[in-house]
Design an enzyme around this catalytic site. Structure first.
Site, PDB file in Angstrom:
ATOM      1  N   HIS A  82       0.854  -1.191   0.000  1.00  0.00           N
ATOM      2  CA  HIS A  82       0.000   0.000   0.000  1.00  0.00           C
ATOM      3  C   HIS A  82       0.884   1.232   0.000  1.00  0.00           C
ATOM      4  O   HIS A  82       1.941   1.242   0.630  1.00  0.00           O
ATOM      5  CB  HIS A  82      -0.921   0.008   1.231  1.00  0.00           C
ATOM      6  CG  HIS A  82      -2.066   0.943   1.089  1.00  0.00           C
ATOM      7  ND1 HIS A  82      -1.975   2.271   1.406  1.00  0.00           N
ATOM      8  CD2 HIS A  82      -3.320   0.734   0.613  1.00  0.00           C
ATOM      9  CE1 HIS A  82      -3.138   2.847   1.149  1.00  0.00           C
ATOM     10  NE2 HIS A  82      -3.972   1.943   0.659  1.00  0.00           N
ATOM     11  N   ASP A 138      -7.868  -5.378  -0.060  1.00  0.00           N
ATOM     12  CA  ASP A 138      -8.359  -6.269  -1.113  1.00  0.00           C
ATOM     13  C   ASP A 138      -8.006  -7.733  -0.892  1.00  0.00           C
ATOM     14  O   ASP A 138      -8.509  -8.599  -1.593  1.00  0.00           O
ATOM     15  CB  ASP A 138      -7.782  -5.829  -2.471  1.00  0.00           C
ATOM     16  CG  ASP A 138      -8.323  -4.474  -2.876  1.00  0.00           C
ATOM     17  OD1 ASP A 138      -9.544  -4.307  -2.837  1.00  0.00           O
ATOM     18  OD2 ASP A 138      -7.524  -3.583  -3.206  1.00  0.00           O
TER      19      ASP A 138
HETATM   20  N1  ACO Z   1       4.041  -7.596  -4.773  1.00  0.00           N
HETATM   21  C1  ACO Z   1       5.369  -7.609  -4.954  1.00  0.00           C
HETATM   22  N2  ACO Z   1       6.152  -6.524  -4.857  1.00  0.00           N
HETATM   23  C2  ACO Z   1       5.539  -5.382  -4.601  1.00  0.00           C
HETATM   24  C3  ACO Z   1       4.158  -5.271  -4.395  1.00  0.00           C
HETATM   25  C4  ACO Z   1       3.392  -6.447  -4.487  1.00  0.00           C
HETATM   26  N3  ACO Z   1       2.088  -6.431  -4.304  1.00  0.00           N
HETATM   27  N4  ACO Z   1       3.846  -3.990  -4.145  1.00  0.00           N
HETATM   28  C5  ACO Z   1       4.986  -3.299  -4.193  1.00  0.00           C
HETATM   29  N5  ACO Z   1       6.022  -4.139  -4.457  1.00  0.00           N
HETATM   30  C6  ACO Z   1       7.441  -3.789  -4.529  1.00  0.00           C
HETATM   31  C7  ACO Z   1       7.790  -3.094  -5.822  1.00  0.00           C
HETATM   32  O1  ACO Z   1       8.189  -3.996  -6.796  1.00  0.00           O
HETATM   33  C8  ACO Z   1       8.899  -2.172  -5.381  1.00  0.00           C
HETATM   34  O2  ACO Z   1      10.048  -2.958  -5.242  1.00  0.00           O
HETATM   35  P1  ACO Z   1      11.507  -2.325  -5.587  1.00  0.00           P
HETATM   36  O3  ACO Z   1      11.750  -1.279  -4.541  1.00  0.00           O
HETATM   37  O4  ACO Z   1      12.442  -3.480  -5.511  1.00  0.00           O
HETATM   38  O5  ACO Z   1      11.391  -1.761  -6.978  1.00  0.00           O
HETATM   39  C9  ACO Z   1       8.485  -1.752  -3.971  1.00  0.00           C
HETATM   40  O6  ACO Z   1       7.671  -2.837  -3.479  1.00  0.00           O
HETATM   41  C10 ACO Z   1       7.681  -0.464  -3.914  1.00  0.00           C
HETATM   42  O7  ACO Z   1       6.609  -0.577  -4.852  1.00  0.00           O
HETATM   43  P2  ACO Z   1       5.859   0.663  -5.498  1.00  0.00           P
HETATM   44  O8  ACO Z   1       5.190   0.210  -6.747  1.00  0.00           O
HETATM   45  O9  ACO Z   1       6.801   1.821  -5.579  1.00  0.00           O
HETATM   46  O10 ACO Z   1       4.788   0.989  -4.378  1.00  0.00           O
HETATM   47  P3  ACO Z   1       3.566   1.962  -4.567  1.00  0.00           P
HETATM   48  O11 ACO Z   1       3.339   2.596  -3.253  1.00  0.00           O
HETATM   49  O12 ACO Z   1       3.754   2.833  -5.755  1.00  0.00           O
HETATM   50  O13 ACO Z   1       2.369   0.960  -4.938  1.00  0.00           O
HETATM   51  C11 ACO Z   1       0.544  -0.490  -4.783  1.00  0.00           C
HETATM   52  C12 ACO Z   1       1.338   0.634  -4.100  1.00  0.00           C
HETATM   53  C13 ACO Z   1       0.088  -0.041  -6.188  1.00  0.00           C
HETATM   54  C14 ACO Z   1      -0.686  -0.788  -3.943  1.00  0.00           C
HETATM   55  C15 ACO Z   1       1.446  -1.738  -4.907  1.00  0.00           C
HETATM   56  O14 ACO Z   1       1.822  -2.175  -3.619  1.00  0.00           O
HETATM   57  C16 ACO Z   1       0.783  -2.857  -5.692  1.00  0.00           C
HETATM   58  O15 ACO Z   1       0.903  -2.912  -6.920  1.00  0.00           O
HETATM   59  N6  ACO Z   1       0.070  -3.803  -4.988  1.00  0.00           N
HETATM   60  C17 ACO Z   1      -0.642  -4.857  -5.672  1.00  0.00           C
HETATM   61  C18 ACO Z   1      -1.971  -4.332  -6.188  1.00  0.00           C
HETATM   62  C19 ACO Z   1      -2.969  -4.077  -5.069  1.00  0.00           C
HETATM   63  O16 ACO Z   1      -3.138  -4.891  -4.166  1.00  0.00           O
HETATM   64  N7  ACO Z   1      -3.650  -2.927  -5.157  1.00  0.00           N
HETATM   65  C20 ACO Z   1      -4.672  -2.523  -4.181  1.00  0.00           C
HETATM   66  C21 ACO Z   1      -4.191  -1.363  -3.383  1.00  0.00           C
HETATM   67  S1  ACO Z   1      -5.325  -0.946  -2.128  1.00  0.00           S
HETATM   68  C22 ACO Z   1      -6.530  -0.128  -2.917  1.00  0.00           C
HETATM   69  O17 ACO Z   1      -6.447   0.389  -3.993  1.00  0.00           O
HETATM   70  C23 ACO Z   1      -7.816  -0.148  -2.266  1.00  0.00           C
END
Ligand code: ACO
Length: 400
Positions: free
Chosen positions: A278, A336
């Site tokens: 998140h 989720d």
């Molecule tokens: N699985 C694996 N790795 C992940 C995940 C995940 N679900 N989420 C983030 N990471 C990793 C990224 O690859 C990144 O790694 P790095 O530093 O080695 O490059 C690091 O964690 C940071 O990720 P970002 O994409 O910069 O985090 P951001 O805050 O932009 O994204 C998000 C947040 C979109 C929710 C992300 O965690 C994600 O894609 N999760 C999966 C989708 C999801 O569950 N969405 C629902 C969110 S809640 C909502 O909308 C109600």
């Protein structure tokens, strides 16, 4: 090369903040989130208390109008919701324009936007009563439109609402009743749905809410603005994540994939673990805790104590929590991760999951739009870092 540290515009230095991770876009008194401590409060009330004690309609009033309603105010608003639950018969023709298996999210956003054209008198509000009417229209009809979109997608006739039922029971009735058999929800189903909607009701400047505010900042009307919110919610990194979680769990289950093997692929960045991570919560998402408990309770009430997808979800969560990759990046289950288990147990198909999220988020979108409406601010207009060609001479077609 562009000197990122010295970006200037006519109004001063430009902040380069991709994804707006560190940009405060407005002042708001609606929702407080502390991501480090896992705190979520609506108008100062902890989400845990609202989940335990409030109904969805009561909470919607709190978000939109600012205070918990008195009994009279609540009855009054419930009456307005009842009055508004039918759709104008002409609006029903919109459903015919979609293919038989039309995406419910596409139908929902389009029909909500069209709804506005039936009420141009509600594009601006002369007093709070008029605004209340608009709120009741949208909150009541979003549920009817959602249920009708589902009926359309399975080729069943629309089931009209029953004014004697509560907000959630009425929705389940429109989804699952048939003319010869009125649907009786299983024990705990109405409560679980209410809980699902309550935890989704608002979450400050998430992508869809910011979209609603951005569209609203042009002085676009409430119907158009929340319709844009529905579109923003659609993607699988936002409201589409609940469906992606169930698809992931089903895939692991159907193909007999070992949880450890699945996590290895996530760590190799072949794909993300859906329902994890998140932008704000870096320790735990309080909504995920509430829904995890609710999923257990619902399945218990329904006598489904050996749900295989729930077991896989728990195994994934445990393994991820113990893994350095997830610990380092502070990735925990988000709202989720368990919500899909609840929706699936309620008999709601996967393509309806983001629609369910939209019904829940509607009070939040309305509250944010109205907050902005009451304190107009400058049109939202971020800047950019231009990386393209500086200047080129036009080449005639024959010379290219
Ligand atoms: N699985 C694996 N790795 C992940 C995940 C995940 N679900 N989420 C983030 N990471 C990793 C990224 O690859 C990144 O790694 P790095 O530093 O080695 O490059 C690091 O964690 C940071 O990720 P970002 O994409 O910069 O985090 P951001 O805050 O932009 O994204 C998000 C947040 C979109 C929710 C992300 O965690 C994600 O894609 N999760 C999966 C989708 C999801 O569950 N969405 C629902 C969110 S809640 C909502 O909308 C109600």
């Amino acid at each position: 090369a562009i000197d990122i540290k010295n970006l200037r515009s006519e109004t001063g230095v430009i902040t380069f903040d991709p994804g707006y991770a560190n940009t405060g876009s407005c002042k708001s008194s609606i929702t407080y989130v502390d991501g480090e401590k896992g705190i979520l409060r609506h108008r100062g009330y902890p989400i845990e208390q609202l989940a335990e004690k409030s109904s969805f309609v009561e909470q919607a009033m709190l978000l939109i109008f600012g205070e918990l309603p008195s009994m009279d105010e609540l009855d009054n608003f419930r009456g307005m919701l009842r009055e508004q639950e039918l759709l104008h018969e002409d609006l029903l023709h919109h459903f015919d324009g979609f293919p038989p298996n039309g995406e419910p999210m596409a139908i929902l956003s389009a029909v909500i936007n069209s709804l506005g054209s039936y009420h141009p008198d509600l594009y601006e509000f002369k007093d709070e009563y008029q605004f209340r009417r608009a709120c009741a229209k949208i909150m009541s009809k979003v549920r009817t439109i959602a249920a009708f979109a589902f009926r359309k997608s399975i080729g069943r006739p629309f089931m009209y609402p029953n004014p004697n039922k509560s907000y959630c029971a009425n929705f389940l009735h429109m989804m699952f009743s048939v003319p010869y058999k009125i649907y009786e929800p299983p024990l705990g189903a109405v409560r679980a749905l209410s809980l699902f909607l309550i935890v989704h009701a608002d979450h400050e400047q998430n992508c869809s809410t910011s979209t609603v505010r951005m569209v609203g900042s042009t002085q676009a009307n409430l119907f158009a603005s929340v319709s844009a919110g529905i579109c923003a919610l659609w993607g699988k990194l936002h409201g589409g994540a609940n469906a992606a979680v169930i698809q992931m769990l089903q895939d692991i289950h159907d193909n007999n994939i070992k949880v450890s093997d699945y996590l290895e692929k996530v760590k190799r960045k072949e794909f993300r673990l859906m329902g994890f991570g998140h932008r704000i919560y870096k320790n735990f998402d309080p909504r995920a805790r509430i829904l995890k408990g609710a999923a257990h309770e619902l399945l218990l009430n329904m006598g489904q104590t050996d749900d295989e997808l729930l077991a896989i979800a728990q195994e994934l969560e445990q393994a991820a929590l113990e893994d350095e990759f997830f610990k380092e990046r502070q990735l925990y289950p988000n709202v989720d991760f368990y919500s899909g288990i609840i929706l699936r147990a309620l008999g709601i198909p996967v393509n309806m999951f983001p629609v369910m999220f939209a019904i829940g988020r509607m009070p939040g979108w309305i509250a944010h739009w109205y907050e902005e409406y009451c304190q107009p601010m400058r049109i939202h207009r971020p800047r950019q870092l231009y990386m393209g060609e500086r200047l080129r001479d036009y080449l005639p077609l024959d010379d290219r």
